[in-house]
Scaffold this motif. Structure first.
Motif, PDB file in Angstrom:
ATOM      1  N   GLN A   9       0.845  -1.192   0.000  1.00 30.28           N
ATOM      2  CA  GLN A   9       0.000   0.000   0.000  1.00 30.28           C
ATOM      3  C   GLN A   9       0.882   1.244   0.000  1.00 30.28           C
ATOM      4  O   GLN A   9       1.997   1.219   0.511  1.00 30.28           O
ATOM      5  CB  GLN A   9      -0.881  -0.010   1.243  1.00 30.28           C
ATOM      6  CG  GLN A   9      -1.891  -1.139   1.212  1.00 30.28           C
ATOM      7  CD  GLN A   9      -2.432  -1.440   2.583  1.00 30.28           C
ATOM      8  OE1 GLN A   9      -2.930  -0.546   3.250  1.00 30.28           O
ATOM      9  NE2 GLN A   9      -2.309  -2.678   3.010  1.00 30.28           N
ATOM     10  N   GLY A  10       0.337   2.318  -0.569  1.00 31.94           N
ATOM     11  CA  GLY A  10       1.109   3.559  -0.643  1.00 31.94           C
ATOM     12  C   GLY A  10       1.902   3.658  -1.933  1.00 31.94           C
ATOM     13  O   GLY A  10       2.505   4.680  -2.215  1.00 31.94           O
ATOM     14  N   GLY A  51       2.122   3.306  -6.253  1.00 30.23           N
ATOM     15  CA  GLY A  51       1.273   3.564  -7.410  1.00 30.23           C
ATOM     16  C   GLY A  51       1.475   2.483  -8.458  1.00 30.23           C
ATOM     17  O   GLY A  51       2.481   1.755  -8.436  1.00 30.23           O
ATOM     18  N   HIS A  71       4.756   2.533 -10.080  1.00 29.56           N
ATOM     19  CA  HIS A  71       5.913   1.970  -9.379  1.00 29.56           C
ATOM     20  C   HIS A  71       6.121   0.509  -9.780  1.00 29.56           C
ATOM     21  O   HIS A  71       7.253   0.073 -10.003  1.00 29.56           O
ATOM     22  CB  HIS A  71       5.723   2.071  -7.853  1.00 29.56           C
ATOM     23  CG  HIS A  71       5.837   3.476  -7.332  1.00 29.56           C
ATOM     24  ND1 HIS A  71       4.892   4.036  -6.501  1.00 29.56           N
ATOM     25  CD2 HIS A  71       6.778   4.416  -7.544  1.00 29.56           C
ATOM     26  CE1 HIS A  71       5.251   5.279  -6.215  1.00 29.56           C
ATOM     27  NE2 HIS A  71       6.393   5.536  -6.836  1.00 29.56           N
ATOM     28  N   ASP A  97      -2.825   5.293 -11.287  1.00 26.80           N
ATOM     29  CA  ASP A  97      -3.588   5.293 -10.030  1.00 26.80           C
ATOM     30  C   ASP A  97      -2.769   4.740  -8.872  1.00 26.80           C
ATOM     31  O   ASP A  97      -1.850   3.939  -9.072  1.00 26.80           O
ATOM     32  CB  ASP A  97      -4.842   4.421 -10.182  1.00 26.80           C
ATOM     33  CG  ASP A  97      -6.067   5.242 -10.544  1.00 26.80           C
ATOM     34  OD1 ASP A  97      -5.965   6.485 -10.569  1.00 26.80           O
ATOM     35  OD2 ASP A  97      -7.124   4.636 -10.794  1.00 26.80           O
ATOM     36  N   SER A  98      -3.154   5.142  -7.684  1.00 24.52           N
ATOM     37  CA  SER A  98      -2.534   4.571  -6.484  1.00 24.52           C
ATOM     38  C   SER A  98      -3.120   3.188  -6.222  1.00 24.52           C
ATOM     39  O   SER A  98      -4.254   2.899  -6.609  1.00 24.52           O
ATOM     40  CB  SER A  98      -2.823   5.463  -5.277  1.00 24.52           C
ATOM     41  OG  SER A  98      -2.319   6.750  -5.522  1.00 24.52           O
ATOM     42  N   HIS A 148      -4.720   0.490  -3.802  1.00 18.30           N
ATOM     43  CA  HIS A 148      -5.531   0.607  -2.596  1.00 18.30           C
ATOM     44  C   HIS A 148      -5.656  -0.733  -1.884  1.00 18.30           C
ATOM     45  O   HIS A 148      -5.804  -1.780  -2.519  1.00 18.30           O
ATOM     46  CB  HIS A 148      -6.917   1.148  -2.934  1.00 18.30           C
ATOM     47  CG  HIS A 148      -6.877   2.525  -3.521  1.00 18.30           C
ATOM     48  ND1 HIS A 148      -6.475   3.627  -2.789  1.00 18.30           N
ATOM     49  CD2 HIS A 148      -7.142   2.977  -4.768  1.00 18.30           C
ATOM     50  CE1 HIS A 148      -6.501   4.704  -3.565  1.00 18.30           C
ATOM     51  NE2 HIS A 148      -6.896   4.328  -4.775  1.00 18.30           N
TER      52      HIS A 148
END
Ligand code: MN
Length: 445
Positions: free
Chosen positions: A204-205, A207, A210, A248-249, A251
């Protein structure tokens, strides 16, 4: 660099590129299908502007590369029969220190003749005169349109019969040699290990970009590059088949789908994995994942020598149609779910094909059929296919009703499979796909 070096250690040695002897044999096999009073012209892909005076990275034409190994810009091959033998001319740019200072080294005429399996190199400046003469003395021209405008002009201003050489070349390309399979195994290994690193690093955290950077960094570190734009879609984005914004990140509670593969000496790999961002599938995600996995395994088992191309799609479809009923997602009979021609209600959630041939093009030549109205291709040793069923429950879908517990789940599992006498060989086996393996790996860095 740690994660890249871990991949290096697991990779083993990169196999050699296709040798000249094999390419000469390809030229002979191709030419032996041609009438001796023809000229066959194989042009290169055009260059494309990205912005003003900056170009997209050029990718060679796969047919040209298959026959000559040529990997630069420009470069056009012509094959003709000189009365005794078939000859291959390659039109290339001559050496030019001033131009090379700006745009990079060129092999030039001497370099091309010395280092590529051709009979003569010709200055690209002379291509119109030279090809016009060849075309005039031929009865038939074999030519692929819309690649090189100059070649198109020469061919189209002649009144000769024009034929497409692709059918002959596709029949050759669809069966891979041992040297090609070695390159494809390496491309599959590299992509598989890159996916493993993305799973290991995921948390988490982060994107979507990444995860993309981990995978594509792995490719680049090993002198490879993506074979097609990487798809990293989490949550609802995974239900959009060609999503590749990757912006998008990630989640907590979402599944992320990664479809990414690399290219080694032109040969592609193509892998999809879907895994939970936080390392643990929810109960509904697990049910959908298990169903797609069972379908994918059935598809791989259908990769049998002698079976028709459609056997794989039928195998995955049978499992998915029944599974959607069993999960209560489809409230209908099995016949209604499947449809008369595999076009039933299950297609609301599985809307693409089960796979494609894989080779110098990621969606490789060959197709399921050899042409309109012709019979289906029969699976033959040396073919490489992908098996990639999926189920997609987009929360954004307005056309169908989806129980909220499934909404936002998109799962696809894709492996590359070599058709072989003793049964299917999964080239991408280094990439785990069982739920327990995935849950142990995700976020374990
Ligand atoms: Mn694919």
């Amino acid at each position: 660099m740690m994660m890249y070096e871990r991949v290096t250690a697991a990779l083993g040695e990169r196999p050699p590129a296709i040798g000249h002897a094999e390419m000469r044999q390809r030229q002979l096999d191709f030419c032996s299908e041609l009438p001796t009073d023809c000229v066959a012209i194989i042009a290169n892909n055009p260059t494309a502007i990205r912005s003003r005076d900056t170009h997209h990275r050029h990718r060679f034409n796969s047919y040209l590369h298959y026959l000559t190994g040529w990997h630069g810009e420009e470069g056009v091959a012509a094959f003709y029969f000189d009365g005794d033998d078939w000859k291959c001319h390659l039109y290339v740019q001559p050496r030019d220190v001033e131009k090379e200072t700006w745009t990079g080294r060129r092999p030039g005429l001497e370099g091309a003749l010395a280092n590529w399996p051709i009979d003569q190199s010709v200055d690209r400046e002379n291509i119109v005169n030279d090809l016009t003469k060849m075309v005039e003395s031929a009865a038939v021209i074999y030519h692929i349109e819309n690649l090189d405008e100059i070649v198109d002009d020469v061919v189209n201003t002649s009144a000769k019969e024009i034929r497409d050489p692709r059918k002959i070349l596709d029949n050759m390309r669809v069966i891979k040699s041992d040297a090609e399979i070695a390159l494809m195994q390496y491309a599959a290994d590299l992509a598989a290990l890159a996916h493993v690193e993305a799973m290991r690093e995921c948390g988490q955290g982060m994107g979507e970009w990444h995860l993309q950077s981990i995978i594509e960094g792995c490719f680049l570190y090993h002198q490879s590059e993506w074979a097609y734009p990487s798809i990293v879609g989490s949550g609802d984005n995974a239900t959009i088949l060609h999503y590749n914004e990757n912006s998008d990140s990630l989640h907590d509670g979402d599944v992320v789908l990664i479809d990414a593969g690399c290219e080694i000496d032109g040969y592609a790999s193509d892998i999809t994995r879907s895994f939970p961002v936080n390392g643990k599938f929810t109960a509904p995600q697990k049910q959908i994942y298990e169903l797609v996995l069972q379908s994918q395994i059935a598809g791989i088992e259908a990769c049998k020598v002698g079976s028709p191309w459609s056997a794989m799609h039928h195998a995955t479809s049978h499992v998915l149609a029944q599974g959607l009923i069993d999960l209560g997602i489809l409230d209908c009979t099995y016949e209604e779910a499947l449809g008369d021609n595999y076009n039933g209600l299950y297609r609301n959630f599985f809307m693409h094909g089960t796979g494609h041939f894989l080779g110098l093009d990621v969606h490789d030549v060959g197709g399921g059929r050899q042409g309109d109205g012709e019979p289906e291709r029969i699976l033959t040793p040396g073919m490489v296919v992908t098996i990639e069923p999926g189920l997609y429950f987009g929360a954004w879908r307005e056309d169908i009703e989806i129980d909220p517990k499934w909404a936002g789940i998109g799962i696809r599992i894709e492996d590359d499979v070599l058709i072989a006498e003793n049964g299917p060989v999964v080239l991408t086996a280094k990439c785990p796909k069982e739920i327990t393996e995935i849950e142990a790996l995700v976020g374990s860095k």
